[in-house]
Motif scaffolding. Structure first.
Motif, short mmCIF file in Angstrom:
data_model
loop_
_atom_site.label_atom_id
_atom_site.label_comp_id
_atom_site.label_asym_id
_atom_site.label_seq_id
_atom_site.Cartn_x
_atom_site.Cartn_y
_atom_site.Cartn_z
N ILE A 40 0.84 -1.20 0.00
CA ILE A 40 0.00 0.00 0.00
C ILE A 40 0.88 1.25 0.00
O ILE A 40 0.60 2.21 -0.73
CB ILE A 40 -0.93 0.00 1.22
N ALA A 41 1.94 1.24 0.80
CA ALA A 41 2.84 2.39 0.84
C ALA A 41 3.46 2.65 -0.53
O ALA A 41 3.49 3.80 -1.01
CB ALA A 41 3.94 2.15 1.87
N ARG A 42 3.92 1.61 -1.19
CA ARG A 42 4.52 1.77 -2.52
C ARG A 42 3.48 2.24 -3.54
O ARG A 42 3.75 3.08 -4.40
CB ARG A 42 5.15 0.45 -2.97
N ILE B 279 5.65 5.36 7.62
CA ILE B 279 5.32 3.96 7.87
C ILE B 279 5.71 3.60 9.30
O ILE B 279 6.73 4.04 9.80
CB ILE B 279 5.98 3.00 6.86
N HIS B 280 4.88 2.81 9.92
CA HIS B 280 5.15 2.31 11.27
C HIS B 280 5.53 0.83 11.18
O HIS B 280 5.04 0.10 10.33
CB HIS B 280 3.89 2.46 12.13
N ARG C 207 13.83 -0.95 3.24
CA ARG C 207 13.61 -1.19 1.81
C ARG C 207 12.35 -0.50 1.32
O ARG C 207 12.32 0.07 0.22
CB ARG C 207 13.53 -2.70 1.55
N THR C 208 11.30 -0.50 2.14
CA THR C 208 10.08 0.19 1.75
C THR C 208 10.30 1.69 1.67
O THR C 208 9.81 2.35 0.74
CB THR C 208 8.95 -0.15 2.75
N ARG D 292 10.80 6.62 -1.67
CA ARG D 292 11.60 7.75 -2.12
C ARG D 292 11.91 7.67 -3.60
O ARG D 292 11.91 8.67 -4.31
CB ARG D 292 12.89 7.83 -1.30
N ALA D 293 12.14 6.44 -4.08
CA ALA D 293 12.39 6.27 -5.52
C ALA D 293 11.18 6.67 -6.35
O ALA D 293 11.34 7.09 -7.51
CB ALA D 293 12.77 4.81 -5.80
N ALA D 294 9.99 6.57 -5.78
CA ALA D 294 8.77 6.97 -6.48
C ALA D 294 8.54 8.48 -6.40
O ALA D 294 7.58 8.98 -6.99
CB ALA D 294 7.57 6.23 -5.90
N GLY D 295 9.39 9.17 -5.65
CA GLY D 295 9.31 10.63 -5.61
C GLY D 295 8.65 11.21 -4.37
O GLY D 295 8.44 12.43 -4.30
N ALA D 296 8.34 10.39 -3.39
CA ALA D 296 7.68 10.87 -2.18
C ALA D 296 8.67 10.94 -1.02
O ALA D 296 9.65 10.20 -0.97
CB ALA D 296 6.52 9.97 -1.80
#
Length: 257
Positions: free
Chosen positions: A24-26, A38-39, A51-52, A57-61
């Motif tokens: 969901i985070a990704r 994320i917790h 890793r998440t 961050r790689a997705a820009g967030a």
């Protein structure tokens, strides 16, 4: 009119380091979320949390992670406070935290019962409370429950029972928070193809679950795939905002009501 998209929004996901929470985070990062917290519960999960974070961050967030035992009310308050200090008030809050126990009532100890209540009921309640205090107006709140809420079955009394309370929390919160435009829902996946499922099931039970859903033959494992659940979460925290106070079972026809 309120903006119900995901782009530019701030997200907090309890249990967001791995499995469905991590997906969901990704997914929300890929959909344009501005920042995601994320917790995770234990040191053992820290590498997966890292890793998440990297994927977000790689997705820009923007991405941050916090470790906490959410069975304590104060830990939920601290999680929201830390999130707000790091990335701002959340627009979306999702709680995927849970524990499964498959055991006959006659063999369940008081300690096991108390642990199930703490993880599945107490943590959910105080996460909902803090979300109600701290979500931005027109926010979205989702709690993970279980499709066993629609089942007539033995051995899952503490799991389904402690998750059943969250239905009532969800309905009450949707009424109480609705004046601020906040939608509140629960999502009950079927047995998911994750370590969360296999740790409690004997091989013969796994075989049964693999063929129990109406659509099992069309699933690679016969079980609910987390990739089939994440889009429904995405919908509920965006265009599906008009759905509130509901428990949605996502299980390919494993149980119904």
């Amino acid at each position: 009119m309120a903006d119900h998209g995901i782009t530019g929004k701030t997200v907090l996901i309890a249990g967001g380091a791995k499995n469905l929470g991590g997906l969901i985070a990704r997914d929300l990062a890929a959909q344009g979320a501005r920042a995601i917290a994320i917790h995770y519960n234990s040191d053992a999960t820290r590498p997966e949390a890292e890793r998440t974070l990297a994927d977000i961050r790689a997705a820009g967030a923007q991405a941050v992670a916090f470790q906490a035992d959410l069975t304590q009310a104060g830990a939920n308050a601290a999680l929201f406070a830390d999130t707000i200090a790091a990335i701002g008030r959340p627009d979306i809050a999702i709680n995927t935290v849970g524990r499964v126990l498959k055991k006959p009532i006659l063999e369940t100890s008081e300690a096991e019962f108390d642990s199930m209540v703490a993880i599945n009921t107490r943590a959910a309640y105080f996460f909902i409370k803090e979300a109600g205090l701290h979500l931005n107006d027109n926010g979205k709140l989702v709690t993970l429950v279980t499709s066993l809420l629609g089942a007539y079955t033995p051995f899952y009394s503490t799991y389904a029972g402690t998750k059943a309370a969250v239905e009532h929390f969800t309905r009450a919160a949707s009424k109480e928070f609705g004046a601020r435009g906040i939608s509140v829902n629960a999502v009950g996946p079927g047995p998911m193809d994750t370590p969360f499922f296999y740790g409690q099931e004997a091989p013969e039970a796994v075989s049964y679950h693999r063929q129990a859903a109406a659509l099992s033959a069309f699933s690679p494992t016969g079980l609910t795939d987390i990739a089939d659940v994440a889009p429904f979460i995405r919908f509920l925290v965006s265009d599906g905002w008009w759905i509130t106070g509901q428990t949605v079972l996502i299980n390919g026809g494993y149980t119904t009501r």
